[in-house]
Design an enzyme around this catalytic site. Structure first.
Site, PDB file in Angstrom:
ATOM      1  CB  THR A 217       9.786   1.530  -0.135  1.00  0.00           C
ATOM      2  OG1 THR A 217       8.817   2.485  -0.569  1.00  0.00           O
ATOM      3  CG2 THR A 217      10.177   0.660  -1.322  1.00  0.00           C
ATOM      4  CG  ASN A 218       4.442   1.361   0.174  1.00  0.00           C
ATOM      5  OD1 ASN A 218       4.106   1.908  -0.864  1.00  0.00           O
ATOM      6  ND2 ASN A 218       4.573   2.024   1.313  1.00  0.00           N
ATOM      7  NE  ARG A 219       2.986  -4.178  -6.248  1.00  0.00           N
ATOM      8  CZ  ARG A 219       1.889  -4.789  -6.673  1.00  0.00           C
ATOM      9  NH1 ARG A 219       1.257  -5.628  -5.880  1.00  0.00           N
ATOM     10  NH2 ARG A 219       1.425  -4.561  -7.884  1.00  0.00           N
TER      11      ARG A 219
END
Ligand code: CTP
Length: 410
Positions: A217-219
């Protein structure tokens, strides 16, 4: 609690009846005041057995009205006759908590105290939030009285299920302040500039499964997308929020569609935008996903592990295609997260993805963008226009984007 544009300087009469849930009404009066509303509290005699008027006066900064026979009002009402002044000036009358007794009085037009009199004298939207023990709430007289007042146009907020002060369980608890304010916003915004229009907003970083327990995933927290959905709701839109964010409460009134992967987000976006006025693609969609999802948990080994990744479908490119054939969504807004050459990369995305507006973020800034509550963006449009929005709350950026969408739809 930050200021809410829709509530700023709105006069809200908060009717408070005698229920143990009065403590939640104190919080409601406080949060409405913090949001910028002018809160005039009217308490019944029974309510004053639970909490003193001084408590409400302290949190609202306004006089509290308790006495039908008191002809003095120093609260800035249009007339000194309190019930007429309160009713005349109100943008909304919210009765929370509303007891069985007050609900019965409203249903039958009785007017023997200031609150019931004010309710009769007013023509503003009336919102009733019942709170009482479950057996009582579900009793035939209470249900019949609620049906009567709802049929006359009052908005009845269904109570929640849970534990009562009596120790019993059931339906009848006053909802939390955020739910009550969310419902009030929906009612006050109902005739806004986007009334009757469907807006689709995406939010959050997608999660691309590696195996049954792990993902990439990402931030992205999803906060900006949620703020846009809330601004759309405040403008009266039917908002669909397609989100891969976790742990954020969905704005009251939004149709929430929870997704995980970019593939699931793609199908949800295509399904919901085929007749939508606008799509605002605030989600941080993964550009790559694992080529294969392991069926079993990948076991630890001493060797290096190489994951093969494959590109995901670009959702905005798929929407562009759909729009070319059907004309929907009518307006498309994209985001760009850039760590270098912000304007150049963003302009390229705007053209390539066929966007009407592009909101560009410089993700190297520490105090704006990912995870925090504030943002600083550059807004590019298809005519070559460019506007910098200085650091402000994500709520304000959401409201600005919605304003631009309204302008484009016009
Ligand atoms: N987006 C999309 N589908 C993807 C990836 C991104 O629809 N598979 C959308 C995002 O929601 C955003 C816009 O495209 O509105 C730009 O996203 P961004 O990550 O900045 O750009 P990319 O197109 O992924 O390009 P790059 O990562 O190379 O900058």
């Amino acid at each position: 609690m930050e200021s809410i544009a829709l509530l700023r300087d709105k006069r809200i009469v908060l009717g408070v009846c005698g229920s143990i849930a009065v403590y939640k009404a104190v919080d409601l009066a406080s949060k409405l005041t913090q949001a910028g509303a002018l809160v005039d509290v009217v308490m019944t005699a029974a309510a004053q057995r639970f909490v003193s008027p001084l408590t409400f006066q302290a949190v609202s900064g306004h006089p509290v009205y308790t006495d039908l026979w008191d002809a003095e009002s120093d609260g800035g009402l249009p007339t000194h006759i309190a019930h007429v002044g309160l009713a005349e000036s109100a943008d909304a009358l919210m009765i929370a908590p509303a007891t069985a007794h007050t609900i019965a009085k409203l249903a039958h037009g009785l007017a023997d105290d200031l609150l019931s009199l004010t309710a009769l004298a007013g023509s503003c939207p009336m919102i009733i939030a019942p709170a009482m023990d479950g057996e009582m709430y579900q009793s035939s007289p209470v249900q019949a009285n609620l049906a009567t007042i709802a049929a006359r146009g009052a908005h009845v907020i269904e109570p929640e299920t849970g534990r009562f002060a009596s120790g019993l369980q059931g339906i009848g608890r006053l909802p939390e302040t955020s739910t009550l304010i969310g419902r009030l916003r929906r009612i006050l915004g109902a005739e806004g500039e986007l009334a009757g229009q469907k807006l689709v907003v995406t939010a959050g970083g997608t999660r691309e499964a590696i195996d049954p327990v792990r993902y990439i995933t990402n931030r992205s927290s999803g906060k900006q997308g949620y703020a846009i959905a809330q601004a759309a709701l405040d403008a009266g839109a039917d908002a669909v929020l397609i989100s891969s964010a976790r742990g954020l409460p969905s704005p009251v009134g939004a149709t929430a569609v929870a997704v995980d992967s970019s593939e699931a987000m793609l199908s949800a976006v295509l399904e919901h935008t085929h007749e939508a006025a606008a799509l605002i693609m605030a989600a941080a969609v993964a550009d790559y996903r694992p080529l294969d999802i392991a069926q079993q948990k990948i076991k630890k080994a001493d060797d290096d592990l190489t994951l093969a990744l494959t590109p995901t479908t670009d959702i905005l490119m798929a929407v562009k295609k759909q729009r070319e054939s059907s004309g929907y969504p009518m307006i498309v807004v994209g985001f760009a997260a850039e760590s270098e050459r912000l304007v150049e990369n963003a302009s390229d995305k705007l053209q390539r993805k066929g966007l009407d507006l592009l909101i560009a973020n410089d993700i190297t800034a520490k105090d704006a963008g990912f995870e925090v509550d504030s943002n600083r963006v550059l807004v590019l449009d298809m005519d070559g226009g460019m506007q910098a929005i200085e650091k402000t709350s994500k709520a304000n950026i959401g409201a600005y984007i919605i304003e631009r969408v309204v302008g484009l739809l016009d």
